[in-house]
Design a protein around this motif. Sequence first.
Motif, PDB file in Angstrom:
ATOM      1  N   VAL A  61       0.829  -1.206   0.000  1.00 43.68           N
ATOM      2  CA  VAL A  61       0.000   0.000   0.000  1.00 43.68           C
ATOM      3  C   VAL A  61       0.863   1.255   0.000  1.00 43.68           C
ATOM      4  CG1 VAL A  61      -1.685   1.340   1.333  1.00 43.68           C
ATOM      5  CG2 VAL A  61      -1.986  -1.130   1.061  1.00 43.68           C
ATOM      6  N   ALA A  62       1.891   1.281   0.847  1.00 42.93           N
ATOM      7  CA  ALA A  62       2.777   2.449   0.898  1.00 42.93           C
ATOM      8  C   ALA A  62       3.434   2.693  -0.459  1.00 42.93           C
ATOM      9  CB  ALA A  62       3.834   2.257   1.984  1.00 42.93           C
ATOM     10  N   LYS A  63       3.891   1.623  -1.089  1.00 40.24           N
ATOM     11  CA  LYS A  63       4.503   1.745  -2.410  1.00 40.24           C
ATOM     12  C   LYS A  63       3.496   2.252  -3.437  1.00 40.24           C
ATOM     13  CE  LYS A  63       6.968  -0.970  -5.940  1.00 40.24           C
ATOM     14  NZ  LYS A  63       7.445  -2.333  -6.310  1.00 40.24           N
ATOM     15  N   ALA A  64       2.243   1.764  -3.341  1.00 37.23           N
ATOM     16  CA  ALA A  64       1.204   2.192  -4.282  1.00 37.23           C
ATOM     17  C   ALA A  64       0.885   3.674  -4.118  1.00 37.23           C
ATOM     18  CB  ALA A  64      -0.054   1.354  -4.082  1.00 37.23           C
ATOM     19  N   VAL A  65       0.882   4.169  -2.891  1.00 31.71           N
ATOM     20  CA  VAL A  65       0.634   5.587  -2.648  1.00 31.71           C
ATOM     21  C   VAL A  65       1.724   6.425  -3.308  1.00 31.71           C
ATOM     22  CG1 VAL A  65       0.536   7.392  -0.878  1.00 31.71           C
ATOM     23  CG2 VAL A  65      -0.655   5.227  -0.507  1.00 31.71           C
ATOM     24  N   ILE A  66       2.972   6.043  -3.089  1.00 29.48           N
ATOM     25  CA  ILE A  66       4.097   6.799  -3.675  1.00 29.48           C
ATOM     26  C   ILE A  66       4.042   6.743  -5.195  1.00 29.48           C
ATOM     27  CG2 ILE A  66       6.606   6.850  -3.895  1.00 29.48           C
ATOM     28  CD1 ILE A  66       6.707   5.769  -0.978  1.00 29.48           C
ATOM     29  N   GLN A  67       3.823   5.555  -5.748  1.00 27.75           N
ATOM     30  CA  GLN A  67       3.774   5.420  -7.207  1.00 27.75           C
ATOM     31  C   GLN A  67       2.620   6.227  -7.796  1.00 27.75           C
ATOM     32  OE1 GLN A  67       3.401   1.385  -8.610  1.00 27.75           O
ATOM     33  NE2 GLN A  67       3.350   1.988 -10.769  1.00 27.75           N
ATOM     34  N   SER A  68       1.482   6.249  -7.096  1.00 26.36           N
ATOM     35  CA  SER A  68       0.315   6.986  -7.588  1.00 26.36           C
ATOM     36  C   SER A  68       0.592   8.483  -7.611  1.00 26.36           C
ATOM     37  CB  SER A  68      -0.903   6.682  -6.712  1.00 26.36           C
ATOM     38  OG  SER A  68      -1.279   5.324  -6.826  1.00 26.36           O
ATOM     39  N   ILE A  69       1.093   9.015  -6.507  1.00 24.84           N
ATOM     40  CA  ILE A  69       1.356  10.453  -6.448  1.00 24.84           C
ATOM     41  C   ILE A  69       2.432  10.846  -7.456  1.00 24.84           C
ATOM     42  CG2 ILE A  69       2.284  12.294  -4.982  1.00 24.84           C
ATOM     43  CD1 ILE A  69       0.785  11.061  -2.642  1.00 24.84           C
ATOM     44  N   GLU A  70       3.464  10.034  -7.572  1.00 27.37           N
ATOM     45  CA  GLU A  70       4.527  10.345  -8.540  1.00 27.37           C
ATOM     46  C   GLU A  70       4.057  10.158  -9.986  1.00 27.37           C
ATOM     47  OE1 GLU A  70       7.797   7.884  -7.373  1.00 27.37           O
ATOM     48  OE2 GLU A  70       8.528   9.347  -5.892  1.00 27.37           O
ATOM     49  N   GLY A  71       2.969   9.383 -10.163  1.00 24.86           N
ATOM     50  CA  GLY A  71       2.512   9.092 -11.520  1.00 24.86           C
ATOM     51  C   GLY A  71       1.406   9.980 -12.039  1.00 24.86           C
ATOM     52  N   GLY A  72       0.717  10.741 -11.147  1.00 28.45           N
ATOM     53  CA  GLY A  72      -0.344  11.626 -11.619  1.00 28.45           C
ATOM     54  C   GLY A  72      -1.687  11.431 -10.959  1.00 28.45           C
ATOM     55  N   ILE A  73      -1.713  10.743  -9.829  1.00 29.70           N
ATOM     56  CA  ILE A  73      -2.935  10.560  -9.045  1.00 29.70           C
ATOM     57  C   ILE A  73      -2.734  11.272  -7.710  1.00 29.70           C
ATOM     58  CG2 ILE A  73      -4.397   8.881  -7.835  1.00 29.70           C
ATOM     59  CD1 ILE A  73      -3.555   6.845 -10.034  1.00 29.70           C
ATOM     60  N   ASN A  74      -3.550  12.289  -7.439  1.00 29.93           N
ATOM     61  CA  ASN A  74      -3.331  13.056  -6.212  1.00 29.93           C
ATOM     62  C   ASN A  74      -4.474  12.922  -5.207  1.00 29.93           C
ATOM     63  OD1 ASN A  74      -5.261  14.683  -7.504  1.00 29.93           O
ATOM     64  ND2 ASN A  74      -4.352  16.586  -6.704  1.00 29.93           N
ATOM     65  N   VAL A  75      -5.325  11.902  -5.370  1.00 26.59           N
ATOM     66  CA  VAL A  75      -6.429  11.644  -4.440  1.00 26.59           C
ATOM     67  C   VAL A  75      -6.200  10.283  -3.787  1.00 26.59           C
ATOM     68  CG1 VAL A  75      -8.915  11.434  -4.137  1.00 26.59           C
ATOM     69  CG2 VAL A  75      -7.996  12.982  -5.889  1.00 26.59           C
ATOM     70  N   ILE A  76      -6.097  10.286  -2.466  1.00 21.82           N
ATOM     71  CA  ILE A  76      -5.863   9.057  -1.697  1.00 21.82           C
ATOM     72  C   ILE A  76      -7.027   8.871  -0.731  1.00 21.82           C
ATOM     73  CG2 ILE A  76      -4.251   7.802  -0.230  1.00 21.82           C
ATOM     74  CD1 ILE A  76      -3.064   8.645  -2.927  1.00 21.82           C
ATOM     75  N   ASP A  77      -7.659   7.705  -0.777  1.00 22.43           N
ATOM     76  CA  ASP A  77      -8.848   7.448   0.049  1.00 22.43           C
ATOM     77  C   ASP A  77      -8.627   6.238   0.945  1.00 22.43           C
ATOM     78  OD1 ASP A  77     -11.989   7.950   0.308  1.00 22.43           O
ATOM     79  OD2 ASP A  77     -11.663   5.783   0.225  1.00 22.43           O
ATOM     80  N   THR A  78      -9.064   6.355   2.201  1.00 23.03           N
ATOM     81  CA  THR A  78      -8.925   5.248   3.143  1.00 23.03           C
ATOM     82  C   THR A  78     -10.016   5.343   4.200  1.00 23.03           C
ATOM     83  OG1 THR A  78      -7.312   4.052   4.502  1.00 23.03           O
ATOM     84  CG2 THR A  78      -7.281   6.464   4.652  1.00 23.03           C
TER      85      THR A  78
END
Length: 368
Positions: free
Chosen positions: A56-73
Motif C-alpha cells: 500500500v505504501a509503495k502504491a501511494v508513492i507510485q500513484s502520487i509520482e505518476g499523476g494521481i493526487n487523491v488518496i482514500d482510506t
Amino acid sequence: MSIAGYATTEGTDKYCRRFLNRFAQGHFHSVEKLRWSSIGLGTYLGKPDAKTDKLVAKAVIQSIEGGINVIDTAINYRRQHGEKSIGAALRNIVTKGKYNRDEFIVCTKGGFLPHPDGSEWFQSQYVDRFKDVIQTSDLVANCHCMHPSYLSDQLNRSLENLGLQTIDVYYVHNPETQLGSVEEDIFYHRMEAAFEMLEEAVAKRKIRYYGLATWSGFRVMPSNAKHMMLSRLKELARQVAGDGPDHFRFIQLPLNLEMPEAFSVANQRVDDNLCSTLSAANSLGIYPVISGSIAQGNIKHLSSFQKKKLGDGFTSDAQRALNITRSAPGIACALIGMKQTAHIEENLQLCSFPLLESDIFEVLLRDG
C-alpha cells in the motif's frame, strides 16, 4: 511530528502542471477550487499485515509520482493498517521534498469499529471511558457508532495514523448501517449531532470538508429501510452551520456498469422534483466521489456495442469500465483499489484518454 497543511488551490494547480504533457485534458478538474485527478487510489482490501503495508505504501508513492493526487482510506481498513501505511508513504514523499502536502487530497472515514472484538472493545474503550456520554445503545449492529464523542476520538486517531495535522475530506462511514436498527427520526438526530461535531472539527482545522461515504443509502428507493434523503441531510448541515456556509460538500457511493443506480434511478427529491443521486448532489452543491468503480473487479465482459462506442486503444475490459465510470458527469473522482505496479501503470495509461462526452456516457451506462 505530523505534517502541516492541506490541499490548496495553488498546490493542486502546481501538481496538475507537473503532468500537463502526459494526460488528456479532463484528467484534472476543479472541485472546491482544488484540482482532483480523475481517478483516485482506494485502499480497502488486503490483510492487516506488514507485507500488505509495504504494498500500500509503495502504491501511494507510485500513484502520487505518476499523476494521481487523491488518496482514500478509512480507519477500519485493515484494522488501521490502511491509514498507517498511507501515513508512512506521505512522510516519505514530503521528507524527500519533491512533493508538498498542499498538492494531494487525503480522505478518510469513521463510524465502523476498527477492532475485531466489537462490543467488548467498544465497551472498554468508549462506554467505560466516556461515562454518562456514550451508551451501549450507541453501538449498532455490533460494528457501527456515530456518537459525536466517538467520531471525534476516531478522527484524532486517524490524524495520528496518517501523520497529518489536517484531513481534506472526512466521511461518516456507511451511516445507513444504522437505519432499520434505529427509528428514522433518531437516525437523523444522530446525523445532526455528527454534523455539529464535524463543523467544529473544520473550525479547529482538523478537517477541511466532510461528507457521507455510503454503499446502499443513496442507491436504494425511498421504500427501502436503508434509504437516505440527501436534501434532508444537506438541510441539517445548513442548520448546524448557522449563518456561515456548511462544509458538507462530498458524498461517496458506488457507480459502475453493474451498479448504475446513482445515475439511472430517480430516488431523491429536491424542491419537489424526483431525480437521481448524482443530479440531487449537483443541485445541492455536493460532489460525488465514486467507489467500486469497476465493482471490485467483478465487471462482466463488455458488449461489442460498448467496445465500439469506446473506441480503440484500451488494454482490458476493466480499463474500459473504469473510463466509463470516471466520465460520470459532476463527479469529483473515481476511486479504484490498486496495490500492484502493473495495475497502477494500466490505470495511469487510461488517463491519457479524454473523458467521454455526457451523451456517450449515458448510452454506455444505460443501454450497453
